[in-house]
Design a protein around this motif. Structure first.
Motif, PDB file in Angstrom:
ATOM      1  N   ASP A  68      46.890  44.836  45.861  1.00 31.85           N
ATOM      2  CA  ASP A  68      47.669  45.944  46.312  1.00 31.85           C
ATOM      3  C   ASP A  68      47.134  47.186  45.350  1.00 31.85           C
ATOM      4  O   ASP A  68      47.951  48.094  45.206  1.00 31.85           O
ATOM      5  N   GLY A  69      45.782  47.110  45.442  1.00 30.45           N
ATOM      6  CA  GLY A  69      45.232  48.236  44.551  1.00 30.45           C
ATOM      7  C   GLY A  69      45.339  48.408  43.064  1.00 30.45           C
ATOM      8  O   GLY A  69      44.661  49.318  42.473  1.00 30.45           O
ATOM      9  N   ASN A  70      45.948  47.277  42.578  1.00 27.07           N
ATOM     10  CA  ASN A  70      46.136  47.153  41.087  1.00 27.07           C
ATOM     11  C   ASN A  70      45.221  46.031  40.420  1.00 27.07           C
ATOM     12  O   ASN A  70      44.914  45.046  41.064  1.00 27.07           O
ATOM     13  N   LEU A  71      44.757  46.178  39.157  1.00 23.95           N
ATOM     14  CA  LEU A  71      43.871  45.395  38.663  1.00 23.95           C
ATOM     15  C   LEU A  71      45.018  44.657  37.547  1.00 23.95           C
ATOM     16  O   LEU A  71      45.539  45.305  36.657  1.00 23.95           O
ATOM     17  N   TRP A  72      44.997  43.291  37.773  1.00 24.89           N
ATOM     18  CA  TRP A  72      45.978  42.428  36.935  1.00 24.89           C
ATOM     19  C   TRP A  72      45.134  41.678  36.082  1.00 24.89           C
ATOM     20  O   TRP A  72      44.223  41.119  36.279  1.00 24.89           O
ATOM     21  N   GLU A  73      45.627  41.407  34.765  1.00 19.98           N
ATOM     22  CA  GLU A  73      44.939  40.679  33.694  1.00 19.98           C
ATOM     23  C   GLU A  73      45.752  39.307  33.777  1.00 19.98           C
ATOM     24  O   GLU A  73      47.008  39.499  33.725  1.00 19.98           O
ATOM     25  N   VAL A  74      45.352  38.103  34.023  1.00 23.39           N
ATOM     26  CA  VAL A  74      45.860  36.886  34.368  1.00 23.39           C
ATOM     27  C   VAL A  74      45.328  36.105  33.051  1.00 23.39           C
ATOM     28  O   VAL A  74      44.279  35.693  33.053  1.00 23.39           O
ATOM     29  N   ASP A  75      46.322  35.793  32.250  1.00 22.57           N
ATOM     30  CA  ASP A  75      45.897  34.709  31.189  1.00 22.57           C
ATOM     31  C   ASP A  75      46.203  33.311  31.753  1.00 22.57           C
ATOM     32  O   ASP A  75      47.114  33.051  32.404  1.00 22.57           O
ATOM     33  N   LEU A  76      45.187  32.552  31.142  1.00 24.21           N
ATOM     34  CA  LEU A  76      45.163  31.118  31.546  1.00 24.21           C
ATOM     35  C   LEU A  76      45.524  30.409  30.272  1.00 24.21           C
ATOM     36  O   LEU A  76      45.707  30.935  29.187  1.00 24.21           O
ATOM     37  N   ALA A  77      45.639  28.888  30.286  1.00 22.25           N
ATOM     38  CA  ALA A  77      45.765  28.195  29.168  1.00 22.25           C
ATOM     39  C   ALA A  77      44.714  28.281  28.244  1.00 22.25           C
ATOM     40  O   ALA A  77      43.743  28.620  28.526  1.00 22.25           O
ATOM     41  N   PRO A  78      44.608  27.529  27.088  1.00 22.38           N
ATOM     42  CA  PRO A  78      43.664  27.505  26.086  1.00 22.38           C
ATOM     43  C   PRO A  78      42.504  26.785  26.927  1.00 22.38           C
ATOM     44  O   PRO A  78      42.710  26.066  27.691  1.00 22.38           O
ATOM     45  N   VAL A  79      41.209  27.002  26.470  1.00 21.22           N
ATOM     46  CA  VAL A  79      40.002  26.669  26.949  1.00 21.22           C
ATOM     47  C   VAL A  79      40.255  25.075  27.332  1.00 21.22           C
ATOM     48  O   VAL A  79      39.705  24.660  28.474  1.00 21.22           O
ATOM     49  N   GLY A  80      40.288  24.425  26.355  1.00 25.69           N
ATOM     50  CA  GLY A  80      40.592  22.789  26.799  1.00 25.69           C
ATOM     51  C   GLY A  80      41.433  22.358  28.032  1.00 25.69           C
ATOM     52  O   GLY A  80      41.013  21.629  28.639  1.00 25.69           O
ATOM     53  N   ALA A  81      42.872  23.086  27.872  1.00 25.53           N
ATOM     54  CA  ALA A  81      43.655  22.775  28.896  1.00 25.53           C
ATOM     55  C   ALA A  81      43.076  23.281  30.238  1.00 25.53           C
ATOM     56  O   ALA A  81      43.286  22.397  31.412  1.00 25.53           O
ATOM     57  N   THR A  82      42.615  24.441  30.298  1.00 25.11           N
ATOM     58  CA  THR A  82      42.008  24.778  31.527  1.00 25.11           C
ATOM     59  C   THR A  82      41.085  24.202  32.037  1.00 25.11           C
ATOM     60  O   THR A  82      40.964  23.943  33.318  1.00 25.11           O
ATOM     61  N   THR A  83      39.912  23.932  31.054  1.00 22.69           N
ATOM     62  CA  THR A  83      38.827  22.974  31.864  1.00 22.69           C
ATOM     63  C   THR A  83      39.399  21.597  32.135  1.00 22.69           C
ATOM     64  O   THR A  83      38.802  21.118  33.101  1.00 22.69           O
ATOM     65  N   ASN A  84      40.108  21.091  31.182  1.00 23.81           N
ATOM     66  CA  ASN A  84      40.797  19.470  31.711  1.00 23.81           C
ATOM     67  C   ASN A  84      41.340  19.709  33.103  1.00 23.81           C
ATOM     68  O   ASN A  84      41.232  18.680  33.807  1.00 23.81           O
ATOM     69  N   ALA A  85      41.776  20.806  33.444  1.00 19.90           N
ATOM     70  CA  ALA A  85      42.548  21.040  34.825  1.00 19.90           C
ATOM     71  C   ALA A  85      41.531  21.039  35.994  1.00 19.90           C
ATOM     72  O   ALA A  85      42.004  21.075  36.958  1.00 19.90           O
TER      73      ALA A  85
END
Length: 135
Positions: A68-85
């Motif tokens: 909707d015209g806005n830039l959102w910063e979206v945090d994910l989990a720590p690297v290990g959890a994110t890549t394990n997913a």
């Protein structure tokens, strides 16, 4: 000559020590990154948009999403959890349509959230599986 060299080394060390001591107090960059959940609202939140940028690295992976015209910063989990997913480099690219589920910032003037689930390119990535069950 040894005295001058010794004083020079002492001054350099003193400046280095001062920078180390003061550095964490200076806001900005990754030092100001969101950590934990305290900064988020308790209400479930869904955001759909287009990926502008992807970062997979320390202190944690992030997505920048245009919605909707806005830039959102979206945090994910720590690297290990994110890549394990399964959310690793190559599963998504800038320009891809994405939906993220999680909790937005308590400060509603801030376009920021912490995601527990990322849905992109036909894949679903539960980066916080224990929290993603609520979605």
């Amino acid at each position: 000559m040894k005295l001058i060299k010794s004083l020079t080394c002492g001054i350099r060390f003193g400046l280095f020590a001062a920078l180390i001591a003061v550095g964490p107090l200076v806001p900005g960059g990754n030092a100001a990154a969101h950590h934990g959940w305290e900064w988020t609202s308790g209400a479930p939140f869904e955001l759909s948009g287009t990926i502008e940028d992807i970062y997979i690295g320390q202190p944690h992976p992030t997505l920048t999403i245009r919605s909707d015209g806005n830039l959102w910063e979206v945090d994910l989990a720590p690297v290990g959890a994110t890549t394990n997913a399964g959310f690793v480099e190559g599963v998504a690219s800038p320009g891809d349509a994405v939906t993220v589920y999680g909790h937005r910032s308590r400060n509603e003037s801030e376009y920021a959230m912490k995601a527990v689930r990322v849905v992109v390119g036909g894949g679903t990535y539960d980066v916080y599986p224990e929290r993603a069950r609520a979605f």
